[in-house]
Design a protein around this motif. Structure first.
Motif, PDB file in Angstrom:
ATOM      1  N   PHE A 132       0.817  -1.204   0.000  1.00 25.61           N
ATOM      2  CA  PHE A 132       0.000   0.000   0.000  1.00 25.61           C
ATOM      3  C   PHE A 132       0.854   1.259   0.000  1.00 25.61           C
ATOM      4  CE2 PHE A 132      -4.530  -1.114   1.519  1.00 25.61           C
ATOM      5  CZ  PHE A 132      -4.540  -2.255   0.745  1.00 25.61           C
ATOM      6  N   VAL A 133       2.029   1.182   0.588  1.00 22.97           N
ATOM      7  CA  VAL A 133       2.934   2.333   0.633  1.00 22.97           C
ATOM      8  C   VAL A 133       3.402   2.713  -0.765  1.00 22.97           C
ATOM      9  CG1 VAL A 133       5.257   3.056   1.374  1.00 22.97           C
ATOM     10  CG2 VAL A 133       3.683   2.013   3.014  1.00 22.97           C
ATOM     11  N   GLU A 134       3.511   1.735  -1.656  1.00 18.73           N
ATOM     12  CA  GLU A 134       4.104   1.976  -2.975  1.00 18.73           C
ATOM     13  C   GLU A 134       3.190   2.694  -3.946  1.00 18.73           C
ATOM     14  OE1 GLU A 134       7.288   1.678  -3.730  1.00 18.73           O
ATOM     15  OE2 GLU A 134       7.441   1.203  -1.604  1.00 18.73           O
ATOM     16  N   ASP A 135       1.965   2.207  -4.149  1.00 19.51           N
ATOM     17  CA  ASP A 135       1.104   2.851  -5.138  1.00 19.51           C
ATOM     18  C   ASP A 135      -0.363   2.507  -4.939  1.00 19.51           C
ATOM     19  OD1 ASP A 135       0.473   0.379  -6.607  1.00 19.51           O
ATOM     20  OD2 ASP A 135       2.506   0.501  -7.389  1.00 19.51           O
ATOM     21  N   GLU A 136      -1.197   3.315  -5.583  1.00 17.11           N
ATOM     22  CA  GLU A 136      -2.638   3.118  -5.486  1.00 17.11           C
ATOM     23  C   GLU A 136      -3.108   1.892  -6.248  1.00 17.11           C
ATOM     24  OE1 GLU A 136      -5.284   6.989  -4.756  1.00 17.11           O
ATOM     25  OE2 GLU A 136      -4.326   6.968  -6.715  1.00 17.11           O
ATOM     26  N   ASN A 137      -2.367   1.472  -7.271  1.00 13.00           N
ATOM     27  CA  ASN A 137      -2.765   0.257  -7.987  1.00 13.00           C
ATOM     28  C   ASN A 137      -2.838  -0.924  -7.029  1.00 13.00           C
ATOM     29  OD1 ASN A 137      -2.942   1.563 -10.465  1.00 13.00           O
ATOM     30  ND2 ASN A 137      -0.921   0.939 -11.149  1.00 13.00           N
ATOM     31  N   ALA A 138      -1.838  -1.056  -6.158  1.00 12.82           N
ATOM     32  CA  ALA A 138      -1.831  -2.142  -5.175  1.00 12.82           C
ATOM     33  C   ALA A 138      -2.980  -1.973  -4.180  1.00 12.82           C
ATOM     34  CB  ALA A 138      -0.498  -2.172  -4.437  1.00 12.82           C
ATOM     35  N   GLN A 139      -3.230  -0.741  -3.765  1.00 14.84           N
ATOM     36  CA  GLN A 139      -4.330  -0.482  -2.836  1.00 14.84           C
ATOM     37  C   GLN A 139      -5.671  -0.866  -3.460  1.00 14.84           C
ATOM     38  OE1 GLN A 139      -4.247   3.601  -1.557  1.00 14.84           O
ATOM     39  NE2 GLN A 139      -2.118   3.530  -0.890  1.00 14.84           N
ATOM     40  N   LEU A 140      -5.840  -0.488  -4.721  1.00 14.01           N
ATOM     41  CA  LEU A 140      -7.108  -0.735  -5.393  1.00 14.01           C
ATOM     42  C   LEU A 140      -7.334  -2.219  -5.638  1.00 14.01           C
ATOM     43  CD1 LEU A 140      -9.598   0.579  -6.651  1.00 14.01           C
ATOM     44  CD2 LEU A 140      -8.366   0.689  -8.811  1.00 14.01           C
ATOM     45  N   LEU A 141      -6.293  -2.925  -6.042  1.00 13.29           N
ATOM     46  CA  LEU A 141      -6.438  -4.360  -6.279  1.00 13.29           C
ATOM     47  C   LEU A 141      -6.750  -5.084  -4.975  1.00 13.29           C
ATOM     48  CD1 LEU A 141      -6.369  -6.701  -8.243  1.00 13.29           C
ATOM     49  CD2 LEU A 141      -3.890  -6.855  -7.893  1.00 13.29           C
ATOM     50  N   ALA A 142      -6.135  -4.658  -3.882  1.00 13.58           N
ATOM     51  CA  ALA A 142      -6.428  -5.259  -2.582  1.00 13.58           C
ATOM     52  C   ALA A 142      -7.890  -5.049  -2.210  1.00 13.58           C
ATOM     53  CB  ALA A 142      -5.516  -4.664  -1.516  1.00 13.58           C
ATOM     54  N   MET A 143      -8.395  -3.855  -2.465  1.00 15.15           N
ATOM     55  CA  MET A 143      -9.799  -3.583  -2.211  1.00 15.15           C
ATOM     56  C   MET A 143     -10.691  -4.501  -3.041  1.00 15.15           C
ATOM     57  SD  MET A 143     -12.047  -0.165  -2.996  1.00 15.15           S
ATOM     58  CE  MET A 143     -12.407  -0.760  -4.661  1.00 15.15           C
TER      59      MET A 143
END
Length: 258
Positions: A132-143
């Protein structure tokens, strides 16, 4: 723990991957994002947006810190400060029990609770936070992974926002009118989607100390004023428009190490 990385905003490929994963179109995704985090997953210092939940920390630690640290460990929810100061609460809890503390905050653009790391697609909460610290793409995929794991993709697909809110926000969703807000946001994004290039530029302006207002991919007065301020500082023509030279200079300055 600094929790600070590049703070890379969403890419077109990132949001399309999520749409494919959930079987929805972009308006459904943006509706959830705008209601959960006002549409952006990072603070101005590039740390992920969080909200620390002291009652979850209480549950995670069996209440053993309730007497010594009631501000961060309490059987009752509350004590919220908001914004960057939430990290003060998180760091205080980390000093008591790191893993429990990370599990007790909601993280990033989708505000996924740390204890839901497995549903979000991670082996442990530390791995989730690092991504999550790295980018929103990772945050969004996790969601998206969380939504799918909890059987909520169908509600998104059908626009049943009351059912979605009940599953995503809990049985008290009506208290904060999550379903009503999701319905309104979905209707708004069916008319116009955010401009991702502009949204990335807004994030860059925010990181560099220029206030573009809401990071929403829409050009407003504050975004234009922030662009003009940046253009003036960078020695560019002060047009208030995100022209090629301005965009290139801005992104190069904001994301130097990429």
């Amino acid at each position: 723990m600094s929790f600070q990385g590049q703070g890379r905003p969403l890419s077109g490929a990132g949001i399309e991957q999520v749409c494919s994963t959930l079987g929805v179109a972009q308006p459904q995704v943006w509706a959830v994002l705008s209601v959960e985090t006002r549409g952006f997953g990072f603070l101005k210092d590039r740390r992920p947006q969080i909200l620390f939940e002291r009652h979850i920390f209480h549950n995670q630690t069996g209440g053993r810190f309730d007497s010594s640290a009631p501000d961060v460990s309490n059987s009752k929810a509350g004590g919220y400060i908001g914004g960057e100061v939430e990290y003060d609460r998180l760091n205080a809890a980390i000093g008591l029990d790191q893993a429990a503390a990370l599990k007790s905050a909601s993280w990033g653009i989708g505000q996924v609770m740390g204890f839901n790391f497995a549903d979000a697609g991670f082996a442990n909460v530390a791995d989730m936070v690092a991504a999550f610290v790295e980018d929103e793409n990772a945050q969004l995929l996790a969601m998206a992974n969380f939504i799918k794991a909890n059987g909520l993709a169908g509600a998104m697909q059908k626009g049943k926002w009351d059912a979605f809110a009940r599953g995503y926000n809990g049985p008290s969703f009506e208290k904060n009118q999550y379903d009503t807000r999701l319905t309104a946001a979905h209707a708004r994004y069916q008319v116009m989607l955010p401009d991702l290039s502009l949204r990335t530029a807004q994030a860059a302006l925010l990181y560099l100390g220029f206030d573009p207002g809401t990071i929403d991919g829409v050009t407003g007065k504050r975004t234009r004023s922030a662009i003009i301020a940046f253009q003036e500082k960078a020695g560019l023509s002060e047009t208030g428009e995100l022209d090629t030279d301005t965009e290139s200079t801005l992104l190069g300055e904001a994301f130097k190490s990429d």
